[in-house]
Design a protein around this motif. Sequence first.
Motif, PDB file in Angstrom:
ATOM      1  N   UNK A  12       0.782  -1.300  -0.066  1.00 50.73           N
ATOM      2  CA  UNK A  12       0.013  -0.179   0.101  1.00 50.73           C
ATOM      3  C   UNK A  12       1.000   1.443  -0.331  1.00 50.73           C
ATOM      4  N   UNK A  13       0.116   2.021  -1.020  1.00 55.57           N
ATOM      5  CA  UNK A  13       1.398   3.962  -0.763  1.00 55.57           C
ATOM      6  C   UNK A  13       0.043   4.722  -0.287  1.00 55.57           C
ATOM      7  N   UNK A  14       0.977   5.089   0.712  1.00 56.78           N
ATOM      8  CA  UNK A  14      -0.403   6.459   1.285  1.00 56.78           C
ATOM      9  C   UNK A  14       0.025   7.669   0.830  1.00 56.78           C
ATOM     10  N   UNK A  15      -0.830   8.393   0.652  1.00 57.14           N
ATOM     11  CA  UNK A  15      -1.194   9.801  -0.742  1.00 57.14           C
ATOM     12  C   UNK A  15      -1.299  10.518  -0.145  1.00 57.14           C
ATOM     13  N   UNK A  16      -0.561  11.959  -0.376  1.00 58.52           N
ATOM     14  CA  UNK A  16      -1.309  12.997   0.509  1.00 58.52           C
ATOM     15  C   UNK A  16      -2.607  14.279  -0.402  1.00 58.52           C
ATOM     16  N   UNK A  17      -2.769  14.957   0.059  1.00 56.76           N
ATOM     17  CA  UNK A  17      -4.083  15.493  -0.276  1.00 56.76           C
ATOM     18  C   UNK A  17      -3.736  16.205  -1.850  1.00 56.76           C
ATOM     19  N   UNK A  19      -2.486  14.216  -4.053  1.00 54.39           N
ATOM     20  CA  UNK A  19      -1.532  12.618  -4.496  1.00 54.39           C
ATOM     21  C   UNK A  19      -0.327  12.059  -4.500  1.00 54.39           C
ATOM     22  N   UNK A  20       0.248  13.472  -3.815  1.00 50.43           N
ATOM     23  CA  UNK A  20       1.958  12.669  -4.010  1.00 50.43           C
ATOM     24  C   UNK A  20       2.000  11.934  -2.326  1.00 50.43           C
ATOM     25  N   UNK A  21       2.795  10.409  -2.925  1.00 45.88           N
ATOM     26  CA  UNK A  21       3.243   9.231  -2.624  1.00 45.88           C
ATOM     27  C   UNK A  21       4.192   9.875  -1.160  1.00 45.88           C
ATOM     28  N   UNK A  22       3.482   9.528   0.008  1.00 45.86           N
ATOM     29  CA  UNK A  22       4.128  10.200   1.495  1.00 45.86           C
ATOM     30  C   UNK A  22       4.675   8.844   2.133  1.00 45.86           C
ATOM     31  N   UNK A  23       3.861   7.962   2.511  1.00 46.81           N
ATOM     32  CA  UNK A  23       4.074   6.629   2.799  1.00 46.81           C
ATOM     33  C   UNK A  23       4.143   4.973   2.188  1.00 46.81           C
ATOM     34  N   UNK A  24       4.734   4.021   2.100  1.00 48.93           N
ATOM     35  CA  UNK A  24       5.257   3.375   1.705  1.00 48.93           C
ATOM     36  C   UNK A  24       5.424   2.024   2.515  1.00 48.93           C
ATOM     37  N   UNK A  25       4.563   0.320   1.881  1.00 55.04           N
ATOM     38  CA  UNK A  25       4.330  -0.076   2.590  1.00 55.04           C
ATOM     39  C   UNK A  25       6.034  -1.126   2.324  1.00 55.04           C
ATOM     40  N   UNK A  75       7.032   3.116   5.230  1.00 52.39           N
ATOM     41  CA  UNK A  75       9.284   4.233   5.284  1.00 52.39           C
ATOM     42  C   UNK A  75       8.316   5.154   4.164  1.00 52.39           C
ATOM     43  N   UNK A  76       9.705   6.578   4.600  1.00 59.37           N
ATOM     44  CA  UNK A  76       8.975   7.907   3.837  1.00 59.37           C
ATOM     45  C   UNK A  76       9.520   7.432   2.363  1.00 59.37           C
TER      46      UNK A  76
END
Length: 106
Positions: A12-17, A19-25, A75-76
């Motif tokens: 999974x990848x968490x994206x900021x508002x 759309x940029x990725x900010x955290x990856x698993x 991880x960022x």
Amino acid sequence: MISKRSNGEFQFVLKAGNGEPILSSEGYKAKPSCINGIESVRTNSQNDARYERKTSSSERPYFVLKAANGEIVGTSELYSSNGALEKGVASVRLNAPTAAVDDPTA
């Protein structure tokens, strides 16, 4: 967003508002484990003690988010400065609790 790697693992990848990725698993062998990782990020993102600030071999700052058991759940990216890293941490705190889960693997 959940994706499937070429080796069959889920990530999974968490994206900021914006759309940029900010955290990856890490990679997960099973999709339910990946979903548990997302829930762990939601829970642990609000606790500053769960963020470990680090420096890469190229001297660039980044952070990892850890679960209560000490396992890394995300991880960022590498940042240009410590100030940019702290903005990344703030973005994870803001976005993680309510981020929608986009799952094109379903």
